[in-house]
Design a protein around this motif. Sequence first.
Motif, mmCIF file in Angstrom:
data_model
loop_
_atom_site.group_PDB
_atom_site.id
_atom_site.type_symbol
_atom_site.label_atom_id
_atom_site.label_comp_id
_atom_site.label_asym_id
_atom_site.label_seq_id
_atom_site.Cartn_x
_atom_site.Cartn_y
_atom_site.Cartn_z
ATOM 1 N N HIS A 160 41.641 43.486 44.821
ATOM 2 C CA HIS A 160 42.604 42.414 44.550
ATOM 3 C C HIS A 160 43.442 42.792 43.335
ATOM 4 C CE1 HIS A 160 41.049 39.430 47.377
ATOM 5 N NE2 HIS A 160 39.849 39.901 47.080
ATOM 6 N N THR A 161 44.695 42.345 43.327
ATOM 7 C CA THR A 161 45.573 42.605 42.179
ATOM 8 C C THR A 161 45.293 41.590 41.075
ATOM 9 O OG1 THR A 161 47.312 41.113 42.942
ATOM 10 C CG2 THR A 161 47.420 43.413 43.722
ATOM 11 N N THR A 162 45.813 41.885 39.890
ATOM 12 C CA THR A 162 45.681 40.956 38.767
ATOM 13 C C THR A 162 46.270 39.594 39.150
ATOM 14 O OG1 THR A 162 45.819 42.784 37.207
ATOM 15 C CG2 THR A 162 46.274 40.600 36.334
ATOM 16 N N THR A 172 45.281 36.150 30.999
ATOM 17 C CA THR A 172 43.856 35.916 30.782
ATOM 18 C C THR A 172 43.025 36.926 31.572
ATOM 19 O OG1 THR A 172 44.244 33.581 30.354
ATOM 20 C CG2 THR A 172 42.000 34.195 30.948
ATOM 21 N N VAL A 173 43.441 37.208 32.795
ATOM 22 C CA VAL A 173 42.742 38.225 33.604
ATOM 23 C C VAL A 173 42.797 39.561 32.871
ATOM 24 C CG1 VAL A 173 42.753 39.527 35.775
ATOM 25 C CG2 VAL A 173 43.184 37.056 35.798
ATOM 26 N N ARG A 174 43.986 39.939 32.405
ATOM 27 C CA ARG A 174 44.125 41.219 31.693
ATOM 28 C C ARG A 174 43.294 41.243 30.416
ATOM 29 N NH1 ARG A 174 49.450 40.469 33.432
ATOM 30 N NH2 ARG A 174 50.101 39.780 31.359
ATOM 31 N N THR A 189 36.297 43.956 28.540
ATOM 32 C CA THR A 189 35.234 44.702 29.215
ATOM 33 C C THR A 189 35.391 46.201 28.978
ATOM 34 O OG1 THR A 189 35.077 42.978 30.898
ATOM 35 C CG2 THR A 189 34.096 45.115 31.430
ATOM 36 N N ILE A 190 36.617 46.693 29.068
ATOM 37 C CA ILE A 190 36.888 48.113 28.818
ATOM 38 C C ILE A 190 36.426 48.478 27.407
ATOM 39 C CG2 ILE A 190 38.779 49.763 28.410
ATOM 40 C CD1 ILE A 190 40.206 48.385 30.841
ATOM 41 N N GLN A 191 36.747 47.599 26.450
ATOM 42 C CA GLN A 191 36.362 47.836 25.058
ATOM 43 C C GLN A 191 34.834 47.825 24.897
ATOM 44 O OE1 GLN A 191 38.276 45.025 22.444
ATOM 45 N NE2 GLN A 191 38.697 46.611 20.939
ATOM 46 N N LYS A 192 34.176 46.841 25.511
ATOM 47 C CA LYS A 192 32.708 46.744 25.429
ATOM 48 C C LYS A 192 32.034 48.003 25.958
ATOM 49 C CE LYS A 192 32.079 42.423 27.285
ATOM 50 N NZ LYS A 192 31.311 41.322 27.869
#
Length: 73
Positions: A25-27, A40-42, A48-51
């Motif tokens: 699914h797209t953003t 908010t999705v981004r 999550t990427i940072q975590k």
Amino acid sequence: MEELNNRSVLTGREREIFTLLIADHTTKEIAAKLGISEKTVRNHISNTIQKLGVSGRAQAMIELLRLGELSLD
């Protein structure tokens, strides 16, 4: 990384978002489906990427699959 087995890396919302990303699914589609803004999705994806300490969505998805946080079902 052992302690990750007892506790999820993802929040409930992050899990929803990455489950939808894995399902291609797209953003924009994710935002509409969850009733939140694309920004908010981004933000959830970025957090999550940072975590995880990875450099992008694709690497985050691979790492979450590797950790057993997500599955391809």
